[in-house]
Motif scaffolding. Structure first.
Motif, short mmCIF file in Angstrom:
data_model
loop_
_atom_site.label_atom_id
_atom_site.label_comp_id
_atom_site.label_asym_id
_atom_site.label_seq_id
_atom_site.Cartn_x
_atom_site.Cartn_y
_atom_site.Cartn_z
N LEU A 101 2.37 -5.94 3.12
CA LEU A 101 1.49 -4.91 2.59
C LEU A 101 0.90 -4.05 3.71
O LEU A 101 0.86 -2.82 3.62
CB LEU A 101 0.36 -5.54 1.77
N ALA A 102 0.48 -4.69 4.80
CA ALA A 102 -0.12 -3.97 5.92
C ALA A 102 0.86 -2.96 6.52
O ALA A 102 0.45 -1.90 7.00
CB ALA A 102 -0.59 -4.95 6.99
N GLU A 103 2.14 -3.28 6.47
CA GLU A 103 3.16 -2.37 7.00
C GLU A 103 3.32 -1.12 6.15
O GLU A 103 3.84 -0.11 6.62
CB GLU A 103 4.50 -3.10 7.11
N THR A 104 2.86 -1.18 4.91
CA THR A 104 3.07 -0.05 3.99
C THR A 104 1.88 0.89 3.89
O THR A 104 2.03 1.98 3.34
CB THR A 104 3.40 -0.56 2.57
N VAL A 105 0.72 0.49 4.39
CA VAL A 105 -0.46 1.34 4.24
C VAL A 105 -0.54 2.36 5.37
O VAL A 105 -0.11 2.10 6.49
CB VAL A 105 -1.77 0.52 4.17
N GLU A 106 -1.07 3.51 5.03
CA GLU A 106 -1.22 4.57 6.03
C GLU A 106 -2.58 4.51 6.71
O GLU A 106 -2.71 4.88 7.87
CB GLU A 106 -1.02 5.93 5.37
N SER A 107 -3.58 4.05 6.00
CA SER A 107 -4.94 4.03 6.52
C SER A 107 -5.12 2.95 7.58
O SER A 107 -4.82 1.77 7.35
CB SER A 107 -5.93 3.78 5.37
N GLU A 108 -5.61 3.36 8.73
CA GLU A 108 -5.90 2.40 9.80
C GLU A 108 -7.03 1.46 9.40
O GLU A 108 -7.02 0.28 9.76
CB GLU A 108 -6.26 3.14 11.10
N ASN A 109 -7.99 1.97 8.64
CA ASN A 109 -9.11 1.13 8.19
C ASN A 109 -8.62 0.02 7.26
O ASN A 109 -9.00 -1.14 7.41
CB ASN A 109 -10.18 1.97 7.48
N ILE A 110 -7.78 0.39 6.32
CA ILE A 110 -7.25 -0.62 5.39
C ILE A 110 -6.39 -1.61 6.15
O ILE A 110 -6.48 -2.82 5.93
CB ILE A 110 -6.46 0.05 4.25
N ARG A 111 -5.58 -1.12 7.07
CA ARG A 111 -4.73 -2.02 7.86
C ARG A 111 -5.58 -3.00 8.66
O ARG A 111 -5.26 -4.19 8.75
CB ARG A 111 -3.82 -1.22 8.80
N ALA A 112 -6.69 -2.52 9.21
CA ALA A 112 -7.58 -3.40 9.98
C ALA A 112 -8.17 -4.49 9.08
O ALA A 112 -8.26 -5.65 9.48
CB ALA A 112 -8.69 -2.58 10.63
N TYR A 113 -8.57 -4.11 7.87
CA TYR A 113 -9.09 -5.11 6.93
C TYR A 113 -8.02 -6.13 6.56
O TYR A 113 -8.28 -7.33 6.46
CB TYR A 113 -9.63 -4.45 5.66
N LEU A 114 -6.81 -5.65 6.35
CA LEU A 114 -5.72 -6.57 6.02
C LEU A 114 -5.42 -7.51 7.18
O LEU A 114 -5.18 -8.71 6.97
CB LEU A 114 -4.46 -5.78 5.63
#
Length: 70
Positions: A32-45
């Motif tokens: 999932l983290a590989e598919t998100v564009e948002s750095e904030n969301i990726r950091a939370y993941l």
């Protein structure tokens, strides 16, 4: 000394978590983290991945996994 005693309520709420479940959830979160564009969301993941990983593994396990991957 009091901190060494196990609270009976906490002991009743203890949940056994299998390493298989942790591995599966971590893998899904990494995908999932590989598919998100948002750095904030990726950091939370990534935080979630680390927190879930350490439910059953310790830092030595992580170092072993990294060494095996190399």
């Amino acid at each position: 000394m009091m901190s060494e005693l196990i609270d009976p309520v906490e002991e009743e709420n203890f949940e056994e978590i299998s390493s298989d479940e942790v591995d599966r959830v971590v893998s899904n979160l990494e995908t999932l983290a590989e598919t998100v564009e948002s750095e904030n969301i990726r950091a939370y993941l990534e935080d979630a991945i680390n927190n879930i990983y350490y439910l059953v593994y310790d830092e030595e396990d992580l170092e072993d996994d990294i060494a095996e991957a190399a």
